[in-house]
Design a protein around this motif. Sequence first.
Motif, PDB file in Angstrom:
ATOM      1  N   CYS B 256      -4.489  -7.844   2.894  1.00 21.80           N
ATOM      2  CA  CYS B 256      -4.749  -6.821   3.908  1.00 21.80           C
ATOM      3  C   CYS B 256      -6.220  -6.712   4.262  1.00 21.80           C
ATOM      4  N   THR B 257      -7.083  -7.110   3.333  1.00 19.73           N
ATOM      5  CA  THR B 257      -8.509  -6.937   3.577  1.00 19.73           C
ATOM      6  C   THR B 257      -8.963  -7.896   4.671  1.00 19.73           C
ATOM      7  N   ILE B 268      -2.993  -7.908   8.554  1.00 18.55           N
ATOM      8  CA  ILE B 268      -1.805  -7.967   7.694  1.00 18.55           C
ATOM      9  C   ILE B 268      -1.646  -6.632   6.978  1.00 18.55           C
ATOM     10  N   THR B 269      -0.427  -6.171   6.830  1.00 18.75           N
ATOM     11  CA  THR B 269      -0.181  -4.935   6.098  1.00 18.75           C
ATOM     12  C   THR B 269       0.890  -5.178   5.051  1.00 18.75           C
TER      13      THR B 269
END
Lengths: 311, 322
Positions: B256-257, B268-269
């Motif tokens: 996610c980073t 992205i999650t």
Amino acid sequence: MWAYFTRRLIIAIPTLWVVITVAFFLMRLAPGGPFDQEAPLPPEIMANLKAAYGLDQPLWWQYLNYLGNLLQGDFGPSFKYKDFSVTELIAQGFPVSIQNGAAALFIAVLFGIPLGATAALRQNTVTDHAAMTVAMTGIVIPNFVVGPLLALIFGIYLRDTMFALPVAGWNNGALPNRILPVICLALPFIAYIARITRAGLIETLRTNYVRTARAKGLPFRTVVLRHAFKSAMIPVVTYLGPATVFLLTGSMVIETIFGLPGIGRYFVQGALNRDYTLVMGVTILAASMVIFINLLVDMAYAWLDPKVRYE
Amino acid sequence: MTSVLEIDGLTVSFSTPDGDVSAVSDISLSVDAGECLGLVGESGSGKSQTFMAALGLLADNGTATGEIRLDGIDLLSASEKKLNTLRGERIAMIFQDPMTSLTPHMKIGRQLSEVLIEHQNVDTKTGWARALDMLNRVHIPAAERRLDMYPHELSGGLRQRVMIAMALMCEPEVIVADEPTTALDVTVQAQILDLLTEVKDNLDAAIVLITHDLGVVAGLADRVAVMYAGRIVEQGTVGDIFASPAHPYTQGLLACTPRLDVETEELITILGQPPNLQNLPSGCSFHPRCTYVVEQCKSERPALEVMNNGHIKACFRPHVEA
């Protein structure tokens, strides 16, 4: 700060003028007059009376005349208490009211704040609920009930004991005569102040900065007194403004029940008697106090919250 | 290396009208002197409450069981009086929101010096002199003038510097920084991180850095613990965690980073919602959101398993070194 103080005092003059003007004309809009009695006076006598007090002149002339006299410090004669000027009536009554009011205010703060703080620090315990129940009772029982009750207890039931207290009269301000009226006057204010203090302190104790203070390892006492108390007092000070005016200008109910020669009754009697000048006198007095005490409250805000700055 | 702060089987629960809620469940952690531990997790994962418990700052409806030892002294069983001799003196906390964490009606100098006056019995003059010294050490410009100011006269970044100075006043053995940069502008965040790095390099204190931002951890921490739904799901050196994350949640967090060196069209999650602590999923709390979920995950909770080099994970899936 002093420049601001002076400016506020100067702004008070037009404010007072508006109050005087509105009060003057509102009073005259009310039907009847100061000399109306159940048995009507003969028209000639009425005419003479009106002429003597200048009431036969056009209203605008009376108004200007009144303002002119005010500027010279003359509040005019009372229409009802015919041997007295309004200034004399206020000079006699106001010291009585202000002494009782100040004593009641002092007691209300002295007991109300610790009571509320104790309740807040022991939130949701028996102590808290007991304190708040007593406070609620103090608020909901009107003082025309509390007054006679106190009189009954200390004047009748305890008549032959050392707790006996005089239930009426001023007696030149003798201490025993003051006790019951001052207690009666202070009770609802103790209650209000306790509730506001409790709410304010509970809210402040939940703030992040109180958490910081606790994380520093300060004793809880220090946390409360040094970090929480000042902010918690802001709502109390807000309430104390109008409360002070109310207390210092005398309560008609208390002064009637305990037979005190204060000015509280003039507010009501003056209006009922259409004692135009007396009503104007006490209105100006009350309005001046509202203005002045609001100013003091605003100064207190600056002390409690450094974000408040007056330039 | 000896651990200055050891957390052993800590559980923190809150009683609510809907029943007890466990914010932290049976976690164990330790931090060595001179070491920086990053504690990572989403909001509500229990990372802050762990250290609120350590400082005795849990809300009234919260209770903590287990042990938290500061240099051998159990903080959970310590009296409020004993705790007050440790808080600020040997363990200090830097809070998340510098805008509201300073007392609005007290001058900066007084708020700083009172820590010393309380713990080291110095007089006011010495206290203020040391406060000035500390403001200079955290690079507050015109420090002498700031001592006489109230918090609202300072910017957010300066206030966070004051908070850091306050935590450092007694040179504590453990410094807990709870999301120290979250409330700040991005450029100010970088400055505060630089300052924390400096503090870490110059002091022999153990630093716990609580954050949801892996980027913050990467720059500062030596070791990382990842929390999910009140439990530690992975722990290891910062190198291991970033190079070879073993738990799917950690992998998700890293994915996610946003990165500058990888070109992606979208952010992205991790799918799904963080779990409701009042109604945790059975088995592994992460299983409803996990891409690698198998039947076992739904019924059984994986225990923490040691891999190599102190790298531990709570996941049934065998770890393949990257």
